[in-house]
Design an enzyme around this catalytic site. Structure first.
Site: not given
Ligand code: PGA
Length: 251
Positions: A10-12, A96, A98, A168, A174, A214, A235-236
């Site tokens: 997930n590149w956000k 998601h 967010e 999640e 994050g 994470s 994500g990251g």
């Molecule tokens: P993260 O994000 O791996 O940076 O914690 C995961 C996500 O939000 O899908």
């Protein structure tokens, strides 16, 4: 029942045209033609077509981070399932945390998006997860259950096995704090039991449940080794070719 591991990046809102294209190229090159796991990358929507061009002919699938559940029409700023398909997508992340927290997305809206994704032949990745307050208040299962029941409302049993769930925990996204494999497995097993109640045990055994929050090369193998963890939403660590490929190789 063997479920094919699915690792999605997930590149956000973190990549621009050039670095996204080279990230996609690096992943496609490293993954090769016949990966044992299913690999997906989800760039920002404006770059989908460009990343689709990079991934053409590769084993890496393309996903979007959201959709709007309506046919073409007067919806300024929105993008629907047909447009995502046109741009080369086969997957879409829905609900998601967010989007739930920042944009106020509700379970009812997510269930409409889920129906639109399936009608448009996209594989939905439906996200659920508790906040730190929820967990500390002993409400993890209640929150996850409410989100799942609401987000999957109206989902036909015949289509359910094609839906991917991503668990999640919000406190792990994050933050560098990962749920321990035992903590994650406990919730995944709970989710699978609930899916068995919502659909059938057979369907629940077929549905894939990703862990997200994470995920890194250093913790991926242990997480992915849990019986009810069928993949990762990353994500990251999906923004660096080496890290993402190491997670893929742990799957
Ligand atoms: P993260 O994000 O791996 O940076 O914690 C995961 C996500 O939000 O899908």
């Amino acid at each position: 029942m063997s479920r094919r591991t699915i690792i999605a990046g997930n590149w956000k809102m973190n990549t621009r045209a050039a670095d996204g294209a080279s990230l996609a190229q690096g992943i496609a090159d490293a993954v090769g033609e016949n990966p044992t796991v299913e690999v997906v990358v989800c760039p920002p929507s404006v770059y989908l077509s460009r990343v689709a061009d990079v991934l053409a002919g590769s084993a890496v699938g393309l996903g979007a981070q959201n959709l709007y559940p309506a046919d073409d029409g007067a919806y300024t700023g929105e993008v629907n399932a047909a447009m995502l398909c046109d741009s080369g997508c086969r997957y879409v992340i829905l609900g998601h945390s967010e989007r739930r927290a920042i944009l106020g997305e509700t379970d009812a809206q997510i269930s409409e998006k889920l129906a639109a994704a399936l009608a448009g032949n996209l594989v939905p990745i439906v996200c659920v997860g508790e906040t730190l307050d929820d967990r500390e208040g002993g409400k993890t299962e209640a929150v996850v259950e409410e989100q799942l029941r609401g987000s999957l409302d109206g989902l036909d049993e015949a289509r359910a096995s094609g839906v991917v769930i991503a668990y999640e925990p919000v406190w792990a996204i994050g933050t560098g704090k990962t749920a321990s494999p035992e903590q994650a497995e406990e919730v995944h097993a709970f989710i699978r039991k609930l899916l068995g109640e919502l659909f059938t045990d057979e369907v629940a055994q077929q549905m894939r449940i990703q862990y997200g929050g994470s995920v890194k090369p250093g913790n991926a193998k242990e997480l992915l080794g849990q019986p009810n963890i069928d993949g990762a939403l990353v994500g990251g660590a999906s923004l660096k070719v080496d890290d993402f490929v190491a997670i893929i190789n742990a799957g």
